[in-house]
Design a protein around this motif. Structure first.
Motif, PDB file in Angstrom:
ATOM      1  N   PRO A   6       0.822  -1.207   0.000  1.00  0.00           N
ATOM      2  CA  PRO A   6       0.000   0.000   0.000  1.00  0.00           C
ATOM      3  C   PRO A   6       0.856   1.256   0.000  1.00  0.00           C
ATOM      4  CG  PRO A   6      -0.773  -1.563   1.627  1.00  0.00           C
ATOM      5  CD  PRO A   6       0.535  -2.076   1.124  1.00  0.00           C
ATOM      6  N   ALA A   7       0.317   2.336  -0.540  1.00  0.00           N
ATOM      7  CA  ALA A   7       1.043   3.602  -0.540  1.00  0.00           C
ATOM      8  C   ALA A   7       1.173   4.087   0.903  1.00  0.00           C
ATOM      9  CB  ALA A   7       0.311   4.628  -1.385  1.00  0.00           C
ATOM     10  N   LEU A   8       2.358   4.498   1.272  1.00  0.00           N
ATOM     11  CA  LEU A   8       2.631   4.996   2.619  1.00  0.00           C
ATOM     12  C   LEU A   8       3.114   6.431   2.468  1.00  0.00           C
ATOM     13  CD1 LEU A   8       2.993   4.579   5.681  1.00  0.00           C
ATOM     14  CD2 LEU A   8       5.272   3.688   5.195  1.00  0.00           C
ATOM     15  N   VAL A   9       2.272   7.363   2.849  1.00  0.00           N
ATOM     16  CA  VAL A   9       2.636   8.771   2.752  1.00  0.00           C
ATOM     17  C   VAL A   9       3.257   9.181   4.076  1.00  0.00           C
ATOM     18  CG1 VAL A   9       1.781  11.116   2.385  1.00  0.00           C
ATOM     19  CG2 VAL A   9       0.800   9.214   1.105  1.00  0.00           C
ATOM     20  N   TRP A  24       6.453   0.530   1.615  1.00  0.00           N
ATOM     21  CA  TRP A  24       5.721  -0.111   2.708  1.00  0.00           C
ATOM     22  C   TRP A  24       6.659  -0.872   3.636  1.00  0.00           C
ATOM     23  CZ3 TRP A  24       1.301   1.022   4.612  1.00  0.00           C
ATOM     24  CH2 TRP A  24       0.665   0.139   5.487  1.00  0.00           C
ATOM     25  N   GLY A  25       7.732  -1.416   3.103  1.00  0.00           N
ATOM     26  CA  GLY A  25       8.670  -2.168   3.931  1.00  0.00           C
ATOM     27  C   GLY A  25       9.494  -1.300   4.863  1.00  0.00           C
ATOM     28  N   ALA A  26       9.406   0.010   4.741  1.00  0.00           N
ATOM     29  CA  ALA A  26      10.197   0.916   5.577  1.00  0.00           C
ATOM     30  C   ALA A  26       9.493   1.152   6.909  1.00  0.00           C
ATOM     31  CB  ALA A  26      10.430   2.232   4.833  1.00  0.00           C
ATOM     32  N   SER A  27       9.205   0.072   7.626  1.00  0.00           N
ATOM     33  CA  SER A  27       8.448   0.179   8.880  1.00  0.00           C
ATOM     34  C   SER A  27       9.204   0.965   9.946  1.00  0.00           C
ATOM     35  CB  SER A  27       8.074  -1.204   9.391  1.00  0.00           C
ATOM     36  OG  SER A  27       9.223  -1.971   9.629  1.00  0.00           O
ATOM     37  N   ALA A  33       6.158  -2.794  13.024  1.00  0.00           N
ATOM     38  CA  ALA A  33       5.851  -3.546  11.815  1.00  0.00           C
ATOM     39  C   ALA A  33       4.514  -3.062  11.255  1.00  0.00           C
ATOM     40  CB  ALA A  33       5.770  -5.036  12.133  1.00  0.00           C
ATOM     41  N   LEU A  34       4.414  -3.018   9.943  1.00  0.00           N
ATOM     42  CA  LEU A  34       3.181  -2.593   9.290  1.00  0.00           C
ATOM     43  C   LEU A  34       2.451  -3.800   8.733  1.00  0.00           C
ATOM     44  CD1 LEU A  34       4.571   0.496   7.362  1.00  0.00           C
ATOM     45  CD2 LEU A  34       3.174   0.502   9.425  1.00  0.00           C
ATOM     46  N   PRO A  35       1.133  -3.771   8.752  1.00  0.00           N
ATOM     47  CA  PRO A  35       0.387  -4.914   8.221  1.00  0.00           C
ATOM     48  C   PRO A  35       0.469  -4.976   6.702  1.00  0.00           C
ATOM     49  CG  PRO A  35      -1.118  -3.145   8.751  1.00  0.00           C
ATOM     50  CD  PRO A  35       0.242  -2.705   9.212  1.00  0.00           C
ATOM     51  N   TRP A  36       0.310  -6.166   6.197  1.00  0.00           N
ATOM     52  CA  TRP A  36       0.268  -6.370   4.751  1.00  0.00           C
ATOM     53  C   TRP A  36      -0.862  -7.342   4.470  1.00  0.00           C
ATOM     54  CZ3 TRP A  36       0.888  -4.917   0.096  1.00  0.00           C
ATOM     55  CH2 TRP A  36       0.872  -5.824  -0.956  1.00  0.00           C
ATOM     56  N   TRP A  37      -1.745  -6.970   3.589  1.00  0.00           N
ATOM     57  CA  TRP A  37      -2.876  -7.811   3.235  1.00  0.00           C
ATOM     58  C   TRP A  37      -2.648  -8.399   1.863  1.00  0.00           C
ATOM     59  CZ3 TRP A  37      -3.448  -3.124   5.711  1.00  0.00           C
ATOM     60  CH2 TRP A  37      -4.044  -3.182   6.964  1.00  0.00           C
ATOM     61  N   GLN A  45     -13.411  -4.296   5.434  1.00  0.00           N
ATOM     62  CA  GLN A  45     -13.730  -4.324   6.860  1.00  0.00           C
ATOM     63  C   GLN A  45     -12.508  -4.685   7.707  1.00  0.00           C
ATOM     64  OE1 GLN A  45     -15.021  -6.351   4.535  1.00  0.00           O
ATOM     65  NE2 GLN A  45     -15.299  -8.431   5.289  1.00  0.00           N
ATOM     66  N   LEU A  46     -11.589  -5.509   7.193  1.00  0.00           N
ATOM     67  CA  LEU A  46     -10.364  -5.827   7.947  1.00  0.00           C
ATOM     68  C   LEU A  46      -9.403  -4.650   7.946  1.00  0.00           C
ATOM     69  CD1 LEU A  46      -9.444  -9.457   6.808  1.00  0.00           C
ATOM     70  CD2 LEU A  46     -10.357  -8.734   9.005  1.00  0.00           C
ATOM     71  N   ILE A  47      -9.217  -4.046   6.783  1.00  0.00           N
ATOM     72  CA  ILE A  47      -8.262  -2.945   6.666  1.00  0.00           C
ATOM     73  C   ILE A  47      -8.715  -1.748   7.492  1.00  0.00           C
ATOM     74  CG2 ILE A  47      -7.259  -1.299   5.032  1.00  0.00           C
ATOM     75  CD1 ILE A  47      -7.335  -3.609   2.957  1.00  0.00           C
ATOM     76  N   ASN A  48     -10.003  -1.445   7.501  1.00  0.00           N
ATOM     77  CA  ASN A  48     -10.509  -0.295   8.261  1.00  0.00           C
ATOM     78  C   ASN A  48     -10.380  -0.482   9.768  1.00  0.00           C
ATOM     79  OD1 ASN A  48     -11.172   1.181   5.982  1.00  0.00           O
ATOM     80  ND2 ASN A  48     -13.302   0.516   5.986  1.00  0.00           N
ATOM     81  N   LYS A  49     -10.329  -1.713  10.245  1.00  0.00           N
ATOM     82  CA  LYS A  49     -10.212  -1.969  11.685  1.00  0.00           C
ATOM     83  C   LYS A  49      -8.777  -1.831  12.193  1.00  0.00           C
ATOM     84  CE  LYS A  49     -14.087  -5.146  12.247  1.00  0.00           C
ATOM     85  NZ  LYS A  49     -14.461  -6.529  12.567  1.00  0.00           N
ATOM     86  N   TRP A  50      -7.795  -1.886  11.274  1.00  0.00           N
ATOM     87  CA  TRP A  50      -6.407  -1.849  11.718  1.00  0.00           C
ATOM     88  C   TRP A  50      -6.050  -0.471  12.254  1.00  0.00           C
ATOM     89  CZ3 TRP A  50      -2.049   1.015  10.696  1.00  0.00           C
ATOM     90  CH2 TRP A  50      -0.891   0.552  11.313  1.00  0.00           C
TER      91      TRP A  50
END
Length: 67
Positions: A6-9, A24-27, A33-37, A45-50
């Protein structure tokens, strides 16, 4: 979506008006750590809950024509 996820601004605290896209890997930029789907689990619904510190989500993989 970028090539690595995902784009990480991101912004620099010293210059908050300047934004750039980080991989995205630049956590290390967010200190955790950042999630990856994977494609089949990109369920809104999963992404919005994170949120930072949220426990791992457990979800069934939805049916797909490639199975």
């Amino acid at each position: 979506m970028s090539f690595t996820g995902p784009a990480l601004v991101a912004t620099d605290n010293a210059h908050p008006g300047i934004e750039y896209e980080a991989e995205w890997g630049a956590s290390f930029l967010v200190g955790q750590a950042l999630p990856w789907w994977p494609y089949l689990l990109r369920l809104t619904q999963l992404i919005n809950k994170w949120e930072p510190g949220a426990p791992r989500a457990v979800a069934e993989v939805p049916p797909n024509a490639n199975e």
